[in-house]
Design a protein around this motif. Sequence first.
Motif, PDB file in Angstrom:
ATOM      1  N   HIS A 194     -12.951 -16.550  -7.165  1.00 25.85           N
ATOM      2  CA  HIS A 194     -12.204 -15.169  -7.132  1.00 25.85           C
ATOM      3  C   HIS A 194     -10.634 -15.300  -6.995  1.00 25.85           C
ATOM      4  O   HIS A 194      -9.945 -14.794  -6.257  1.00 25.85           O
ATOM      5  CB  HIS A 194     -12.517 -14.329  -5.886  1.00 25.85           C
ATOM      6  CG  HIS A 194     -12.620 -12.912  -5.922  1.00 25.85           C
ATOM      7  ND1 HIS A 194     -11.692 -12.065  -5.122  1.00 25.85           N
ATOM      8  CD2 HIS A 194     -12.934 -12.031  -6.958  1.00 25.85           C
ATOM      9  CE1 HIS A 194     -11.726 -10.695  -5.627  1.00 25.85           C
ATOM     10  NE2 HIS A 194     -12.678 -11.031  -6.717  1.00 25.85           N
ATOM     11  N   HIS A 229     -11.986 -12.595   5.983  1.00 32.93           N
ATOM     12  CA  HIS A 229     -11.952 -13.333   4.720  1.00 32.93           C
ATOM     13  C   HIS A 229     -13.571 -13.467   4.405  1.00 32.93           C
ATOM     14  O   HIS A 229     -14.280 -12.571   4.546  1.00 32.93           O
ATOM     15  CB  HIS A 229     -11.318 -14.599   4.465  1.00 32.93           C
ATOM     16  CG  HIS A 229     -11.296 -15.339   3.100  1.00 32.93           C
ATOM     17  ND1 HIS A 229     -11.806 -14.731   2.020  1.00 32.93           N
ATOM     18  CD2 HIS A 229     -10.866 -16.544   2.789  1.00 32.93           C
ATOM     19  CE1 HIS A 229     -11.625 -15.631   0.800  1.00 32.93           C
ATOM     20  NE2 HIS A 229     -11.182 -16.825   1.317  1.00 32.93           N
ATOM     21  N   LYS A 260      -4.259   3.664  14.621  1.00 36.16           N
ATOM     22  CA  LYS A 260      -3.422   2.622  14.817  1.00 36.16           C
ATOM     23  C   LYS A 260      -3.280   1.618  16.121  1.00 36.16           C
ATOM     24  O   LYS A 260      -2.853   0.618  16.018  1.00 36.16           O
ATOM     25  CB  LYS A 260      -2.081   3.146  14.463  1.00 36.16           C
ATOM     26  CG  LYS A 260      -1.612   3.656  13.065  1.00 36.16           C
ATOM     27  CD  LYS A 260      -1.541   2.656  12.052  1.00 36.16           C
ATOM     28  CE  LYS A 260      -2.019   2.877  10.707  1.00 36.16           C
ATOM     29  NZ  LYS A 260      -3.634   2.412  10.623  1.00 36.16           N
ATOM     30  N   ARG A 265     -11.651  -2.334  12.874  1.00 32.49           N
ATOM     31  CA  ARG A 265     -11.455  -2.104  11.595  1.00 32.49           C
ATOM     32  C   ARG A 265     -12.874  -2.034  10.863  1.00 32.49           C
ATOM     33  O   ARG A 265     -13.860  -2.668  11.488  1.00 32.49           O
ATOM     34  CB  ARG A 265     -10.798  -3.148  10.741  1.00 32.49           C
ATOM     35  CG  ARG A 265      -9.410  -3.064  10.755  1.00 32.49           C
ATOM     36  CD  ARG A 265      -8.605  -3.934   9.956  1.00 32.49           C
ATOM     37  NE  ARG A 265      -7.132  -3.313   9.552  1.00 32.49           N
ATOM     38  CZ  ARG A 265      -6.289  -4.023   8.678  1.00 32.49           C
ATOM     39  NH1 ARG A 265      -6.919  -5.164   7.887  1.00 32.49           N
ATOM     40  NH2 ARG A 265      -5.141  -3.693   8.511  1.00 32.49           N
ATOM     41  N   LEU A 266     -13.231  -1.269   9.807  1.00 38.01           N
ATOM     42  CA  LEU A 266     -14.422  -1.361   9.405  1.00 38.01           C
ATOM     43  C   LEU A 266     -14.815  -2.473   8.691  1.00 38.01           C
ATOM     44  O   LEU A 266     -14.070  -2.627   7.334  1.00 38.01           O
ATOM     45  CB  LEU A 266     -14.881  -0.084   8.510  1.00 38.01           C
ATOM     46  CG  LEU A 266     -14.789   1.438   9.074  1.00 38.01           C
ATOM     47  CD1 LEU A 266     -15.332   2.265   8.220  1.00 38.01           C
ATOM     48  CD2 LEU A 266     -16.120   1.304  10.335  1.00 38.01           C
ATOM     49  N   GLY A 268     -15.942  -5.160   6.042  1.00 37.40           N
ATOM     50  CA  GLY A 268     -16.788  -4.949   4.669  1.00 37.40           C
ATOM     51  C   GLY A 268     -16.008  -3.835   3.925  1.00 37.40           C
ATOM     52  O   GLY A 268     -16.509  -3.356   3.038  1.00 37.40           O
ATOM     53  N   PHE A 269     -15.008  -3.218   4.351  1.00 38.10           N
ATOM     54  CA  PHE A 269     -14.225  -2.305   3.503  1.00 38.10           C
ATOM     55  C   PHE A 269     -12.897  -2.870   3.473  1.00 38.10           C
ATOM     56  O   PHE A 269     -12.146  -3.565   4.305  1.00 38.10           O
ATOM     57  CB  PHE A 269     -14.058  -0.848   4.691  1.00 38.10           C
ATOM     58  CG  PHE A 269     -15.483  -0.019   4.350  1.00 38.10           C
ATOM     59  CD1 PHE A 269     -16.446  -0.641   5.382  1.00 38.10           C
ATOM     60  CD2 PHE A 269     -15.676   0.682   3.550  1.00 38.10           C
ATOM     61  CE1 PHE A 269     -17.728   0.192   5.309  1.00 38.10           C
ATOM     62  CE2 PHE A 269     -17.109   1.493   3.506  1.00 38.10           C
ATOM     63  CZ  PHE A 269     -17.818   1.001   4.457  1.00 38.10           C
ATOM     64  N   HIS A 271      -9.639  -4.496   0.651  1.00 43.26           N
ATOM     65  CA  HIS A 271      -9.681  -5.829  -0.001  1.00 43.26           C
ATOM     66  C   HIS A 271      -8.281  -6.040  -0.430  1.00 43.26           C
ATOM     67  O   HIS A 271      -7.331  -5.144  -0.453  1.00 43.26           O
ATOM     68  CB  HIS A 271     -10.364  -5.704  -1.425  1.00 43.26           C
ATOM     69  CG  HIS A 271     -10.386  -7.101  -2.043  1.00 43.26           C
ATOM     70  ND1 HIS A 271      -9.547  -7.905  -2.656  1.00 43.26           N
ATOM     71  CD2 HIS A 271     -11.694  -7.930  -1.661  1.00 43.26           C
ATOM     72  CE1 HIS A 271      -9.927  -8.907  -3.058  1.00 43.26           C
ATOM     73  NE2 HIS A 271     -11.055  -9.055  -2.520  1.00 43.26           N
ATOM     74  N   ARG A 280     -17.662  -6.671  -8.023  1.00 41.98           N
ATOM     75  CA  ARG A 280     -18.929  -7.224  -7.477  1.00 41.98           C
ATOM     76  C   ARG A 280     -19.685  -6.382  -6.454  1.00 41.98           C
ATOM     77  O   ARG A 280     -20.920  -6.586  -6.706  1.00 41.98           O
ATOM     78  CB  ARG A 280     -18.247  -8.678  -6.900  1.00 41.98           C
ATOM     79  CG  ARG A 280     -17.729  -9.580  -7.545  1.00 41.98           C
ATOM     80  CD  ARG A 280     -16.684 -10.507  -6.669  1.00 41.98           C
ATOM     81  NE  ARG A 280     -16.010  -9.835  -5.622  1.00 41.98           N
ATOM     82  CZ  ARG A 280     -15.157 -10.404  -4.895  1.00 41.98           C
ATOM     83  NH1 ARG A 280     -15.459 -11.839  -4.493  1.00 41.98           N
ATOM     84  NH2 ARG A 280     -14.564  -9.898  -3.779  1.00 41.98           N
ATOM     85  N   ASN A 329     -16.477  -3.743   0.015  1.00 39.38           N
ATOM     86  CA  ASN A 329     -16.315  -4.856  -0.822  1.00 39.38           C
ATOM     87  C   ASN A 329     -17.513  -5.665  -0.640  1.00 39.38           C
ATOM     88  O   ASN A 329     -18.513  -5.126  -0.143  1.00 39.38           O
ATOM     89  CB  ASN A 329     -15.197  -5.542  -0.032  1.00 39.38           C
ATOM     90  CG  ASN A 329     -15.403  -6.239   1.300  1.00 39.38           C
ATOM     91  OD1 ASN A 329     -16.526  -6.239   1.803  1.00 39.38           O
ATOM     92  ND2 ASN A 329     -14.258  -5.864   2.078  1.00 39.38           N
ATOM     93  N   ARG A 356     -19.195 -20.409  -3.060  1.00 41.76           N
ATOM     94  CA  ARG A 356     -17.535 -20.672  -3.573  1.00 41.76           C
ATOM     95  C   ARG A 356     -17.171 -22.061  -3.404  1.00 41.76           C
ATOM     96  O   ARG A 356     -16.112 -22.285  -4.517  1.00 41.76           O
ATOM     97  CB  ARG A 356     -16.690 -19.926  -2.599  1.00 41.76           C
ATOM     98  CG  ARG A 356     -15.164 -19.880  -2.663  1.00 41.76           C
ATOM     99  CD  ARG A 356     -14.527 -19.124  -3.963  1.00 41.76           C
ATOM    100  NE  ARG A 356     -15.117 -17.947  -4.156  1.00 41.76           N
ATOM    101  CZ  ARG A 356     -14.655 -16.926  -3.753  1.00 41.76           C
ATOM    102  NH1 ARG A 356     -13.659 -16.952  -2.921  1.00 41.76           N
ATOM    103  NH2 ARG A 356     -15.019 -15.481  -3.949  1.00 41.76           N
TER     104      ARG A 356
END
Length: 396
Positions: A194, A229, A260, A265-266, A268-269, A271, A280, A329, A356
């Motif tokens: 990637h 990551h 804020k 954070r969600l 998997g969302f 990038h 992908r 993502n 990877r």
Amino acid sequence: ELGYFTYDPGFMSTASCSSEITYLDGDAGTLLYRGYPIEQLAEHSSFLEVCYLLLNKTLPTKQELADFEYMISRHTMLHDQVQYFFRGFRRDAHPMATVVGVVGALSAFYHDDMNIHDPEQRKRSAHRLIAKMPTIAAWSYRYSVGLPFVYPRNDLSYAEDFLHLMFSVPTEPYTPDPLHVKALEVIMILHADHEQNASTSTVRLAGSSEANPFAAVAAGIASLWGPAHGGANEAVINMLRDIEKSGLPLSHWVDRAKDKNDRFRLMGFGHRVYKNYDPRAKIIRELANDILDRLPANDPNQKLFAIARELEQVALNDEYFKARNLYPNVDFYSGVIFLSMGIPVSMFTVMFALARTIGWISQWDEMMGDEESRIGRPRQLYMGAESRDYVPVNER
Ligand code: SDX
């Protein structure tokens, strides 16, 4: 020009480099491996064929592929002493801790055949890593659950053999589920490379000092582990389980993700590069829906999967997420598929590292084969104190 990496202040802390391997257009949502669209490779290729492509620049002929598959199968076993490295870990060690340790330790077994300036030895190191990662990954799982180590089987394909290494028991024959084999092939192809993501840049930077390939890839595995990551696929399932346990409405969690003052954070969302839909994710989303639609109604994860599907729709229609191009993502879907295949959450990031490895080692080989390659040395924007004189402690 700062050696191999070109420092571009416009990218702040990002060092960039040149490569012929992967092309990524985050706005258009395009991903090409050596010029071939990821969609076509996911549909028509196999993971080992993609490994050949990334490492050797072209798709193999039938004979070249057969020779490559045979040669990889000759390297799948680990030196018998390596098993004692596994046995030194606590049973409840995170499999990523085991894998990063064992991969780095391979340097101790091939020190007489890992000359980074010899193209043939570089290629053999690449073949060893491709071939041994399934064994190392599966043994890290088996050791954590008290299963005896089983050896690779050269009569199975790469994906079949990984599932056999993971789930077979010496007391009875094992036949992998063809749907799981196909899903694994596609997921590994999608995760193979990637461009200059955090872990690949880590491998390049570590390798640029002429460290050996096993040490450089171990550095990449360490970087991948983070939840921002490669650790995101594990974090997605843990987040879905928290949501399920809380009994709170999804809107509560989406509001927290927007707040804020809240670090939540969600997972998997979003990038770093794709500010459009991750190509992908489009492919793996179909695979996930295929597999979920086949799951029995009484599957213990049905509720969790229903939350995932609902959360995807809520986020896709929410102004905050749309305004920031925060789409699901690849990690949002991969964990759902691994879970349905019986792969434990603790192994999800190991699965990412397994796939990877070919990207890391292809980019390492490309860099080490470049005569112009020099040690990477990203610079900084100094924000510290002006020059000042030392003050003796009794005067402070
Ligand atoms: C991978 O680089 C690669 O190629 C990586 C990878 C690969 O194949 O190697 O694709 C694999 O790592 C995929 C990413 C997996 N990580 C996650 O799913 C973790 C959750 N995602 C976030 O941590 C975040 O989206 C990142 C780290 C992925 C991207 O961060 P960016 O591009 O630096 O985005 P940002 O932090 O600048 O966010 C922009 C805005 C911010 O809000 P504002 O300050 O503009 O008001 O979007 C918000 C962020 O707060 N935001 C999120 C969010 N991600 C970003 N808000 C809620 N939930 C999120 N997930």
